[in-house]
Design an enzyme around this catalytic site. Structure first.
Site, mmCIF file in Angstrom:
data_model
loop_
_atom_site.group_PDB
_atom_site.id
_atom_site.type_symbol
_atom_site.label_atom_id
_atom_site.label_comp_id
_atom_site.label_asym_id
_atom_site.label_seq_id
_atom_site.Cartn_x
_atom_site.Cartn_y
_atom_site.Cartn_z
ATOM 1 N N HIS A 148 25.503 34.596 37.607
ATOM 2 C CA HIS A 148 24.730 35.355 38.322
ATOM 3 C C HIS A 148 25.774 36.473 38.553
ATOM 4 C CE1 HIS A 148 27.753 33.950 41.840
ATOM 5 N NE2 HIS A 148 27.514 33.048 41.268
ATOM 6 N N GLN A 155 34.154 37.416 36.382
ATOM 7 C CA GLN A 155 34.161 38.686 36.470
ATOM 8 C C GLN A 155 34.706 39.385 36.148
ATOM 9 O OE1 GLN A 155 33.348 39.465 39.951
ATOM 10 N NE2 GLN A 155 33.849 37.608 40.514
ATOM 11 N N ASN A 171 38.421 38.115 41.306
ATOM 12 C CA ASN A 171 37.751 38.748 42.545
ATOM 13 C C ASN A 171 37.142 39.715 43.877
ATOM 14 O OD1 ASN A 171 38.415 36.490 42.881
ATOM 15 N ND2 ASN A 171 37.355 36.287 44.426
ATOM 16 N N CYS A 173 33.189 33.251 49.058
ATOM 17 C CA CYS A 173 34.202 32.134 48.720
ATOM 18 C C CYS A 173 34.905 31.566 50.269
ATOM 19 C CB CYS A 173 34.214 31.487 47.783
ATOM 20 S SG CYS A 173 34.027 31.943 46.281
HETATM 21 C C1 LIG Z 1 36.891 34.856 39.030
HETATM 22 C C2 LIG Z 1 35.635 33.612 39.484
HETATM 23 N N1 LIG Z 1 35.737 32.430 39.138
HETATM 24 C C3 LIG Z 1 34.858 31.818 39.325
HETATM 25 C C4 LIG Z 1 33.620 31.568 40.049
HETATM 26 C C5 LIG Z 1 33.050 30.328 40.196
HETATM 27 O O1 LIG Z 1 31.478 31.247 40.123
HETATM 28 P P1 LIG Z 1 30.262 30.476 40.325
HETATM 29 O O2 LIG Z 1 30.127 31.378 41.555
HETATM 30 O O3 LIG Z 1 29.286 30.455 38.777
HETATM 31 O O4 LIG Z 1 30.077 29.058 40.447
HETATM 32 C C6 LIG Z 1 33.606 32.817 40.949
HETATM 33 C C7 LIG Z 1 32.785 32.885 41.655
HETATM 34 O O5 LIG Z 1 33.077 34.154 42.648
HETATM 35 C C8 LIG Z 1 34.540 33.997 40.402
HETATM 36 O O6 LIG Z 1 34.612 35.704 41.482
#
Ligand SMILES: Cc1ncc(COP(=O)(O)O)c(C=O)c1O
Length: 375
Positions: free
Chosen positions: A199, A177, A149, A323
């Site tokens: 999303h 991603q 990501n 995050c």
């Molecule tokens: C590689 C990856 N896995 C999992 C997630 C988590 O997804 P969600 O936002 O739908 O909980 C993200 C969100 O940024 C992500 O980039």
């Protein structure tokens, strides 16, 4: 309107997706488990979406388990695939998303041996180290992300799966991603479990799925209903699931066009940044990246300070991942790639989407130059 260059954090709802969702938001809204006609309409919509999501990744519709997003899908994969087993060992990628890393760490408290798979300076798995690691004892599960990501670096998860399967372990791929940006085929990746999120592909937030291949013994981590074959109890969010289905179908049909479009923008940004001697591109020498993602640092600049200056000029980007931002901590991804804390804290991530235009890149590069020159 600010120029939005943060599509890895989230994407806006595609108007066509909204249109598909509206009847389930504003009309008579039934429980998909109800037996009356309204319930059956909702059930049909949920099942149609299941087919649309399955077609995006090449699995069977019955293998799609709805979740509240990628985070829950990752938690269900790691905890659900280990629940029936006596504690042995789980491996995950050192640059994986916190939803994988922290789910894995929670298993450590239940007696599992949990180890990270090291990456090199490009963020790519060190396969020699992985093979040595695999030889060192029993193994239940390997989890790895298809695309990072932050850096956009793509991992050869099919090779990891081959090694994991040779040890009799399951392979979980976090494809959150990757889908919608590159082709994702669960059979080609040889994954037993695959996480998705709506999303990131112009669908609604709070909607995702875990693909559970039929041979996997997965146990629920949430109890209280027979929904999703008993694997994920709870009344389905019909409108969000319908939105995910519509977004998945559009992502499948428009994949090549979208990928080619953002690739041009990424190349334009990279070319512009490479003219600056003060710029470091993270994972810049990896063999494969997402076509839309570029993470970099400007020497002497803190990523969050630069992000805020860019925000004032009307450009929305991230420093590292959304995050981790605001935590003040450098990205674990960049630290795992061997960068020092100061360099890692300099990170800025631009992630393009289908509605960006070349002028966005030019404006961004100009704003960056002004900010750096006026400091
Ligand atoms: C590689 C990856 N896995 C999992 C997630 C988590 O997804 P969600 O936002 O739908 O909980 C993200 C969100 O940024 C992500 O980039």
């Amino acid at each position: 309107m600010p120029t939005y260059l943060d599509h890895n954090a989230t994407t806006h709802l595609d108007p066509r997706v909204l249109e598909a969702m509206l009847p389930y938001l504003s009309g008579p809204s039934a429980n998909a488990s109800s037996l009356h006609r309204y319930g059956r309409i909702a059930r049909d919509a949920v099942e149609q979406a299941r087919v649309q999501v399955a077609q995006l990744v090449g699995c069977e519709a019955k293998e799609v388990v709805w979740t509240s997003g990628g985070t829950e899908a990752n938690n269900l994969a790691l905890k659900g695939a280990t629940a029936s087993e006596t504690a042995s060992r789980v491996l995950y990628g050192a640059t994986d998303h916190p939803a994988v890393m922290e789910a894995a760490e929670s298993l450590a408290q239940a007696g599992w041996r949990v180890e990270a798979i090291a990456v090199d300076t490009n963020g790519v798995f060190d396969f020699a180290a992985l093979e040595a690691q695999l030889a060192d004892g029993p193994l239940r599960l390997v989890s790895a992300m298809r695309a990072n990501n932050e850096t956009g670096v793509i991992q050869d998860v099919a090779r990891v799966a081959q090694l994991a399967h040779a040890k009799g372990a399951l392979m979980h791929v976090d494809a959150v991603q990757a889908v919608g940006k590159i082709a994702v085929d669960i059979l080609e990746l040889d994954a037993d479990l695959l996480s998705l999120s709506a999303h990131k592909i112009y669908g609604p937030k709070g909607s995702g799925a875990l693909v559970v291949r039929s041979h996997v013994d997965l146990r629920p981590i949430q109890h209280g209903g027979a929904q999703e074959r008993g694997l994920r109890g709870g009344t389905e969010n019909v409108a969000a699931i319908v939105g995910f289905g519509a977004a998945a179908e559009l992502a499948r049909l428009e994949l090549e066009e979208r990928a080619a479009h953002v690739q041009v923008l990424r190349q334009r940004l990279e070319a512009g940044l490479r003219t600056r001697p003060d710029t470091l591109i993270f994972g810049g020498n990896a063999r494969e990246h997402l076509p839309n993602t570029l993470q970099f640092a400007i020497a002497g600049w803190d990523g969050e300070a630069l992000l805020m200056a860019l925000d004032r000029k009307g450009f929305a980007v991230s420093s590292g991942s959304a995050c981790a931002s605001g935590s003040g901590e450098p990205s674990h991804v960049l630290l795992a790639m061997g960068h020092d804390r100061v360099t890692a804290k300099g990170a800025i991530r631009a992630s393009f989407g289908k509605d960006n235009v070349p002028g966005d890149v030019d404006g961004f590069l100009a704003a960056l130059s002004q900010i750096v020159a006026s400091a």
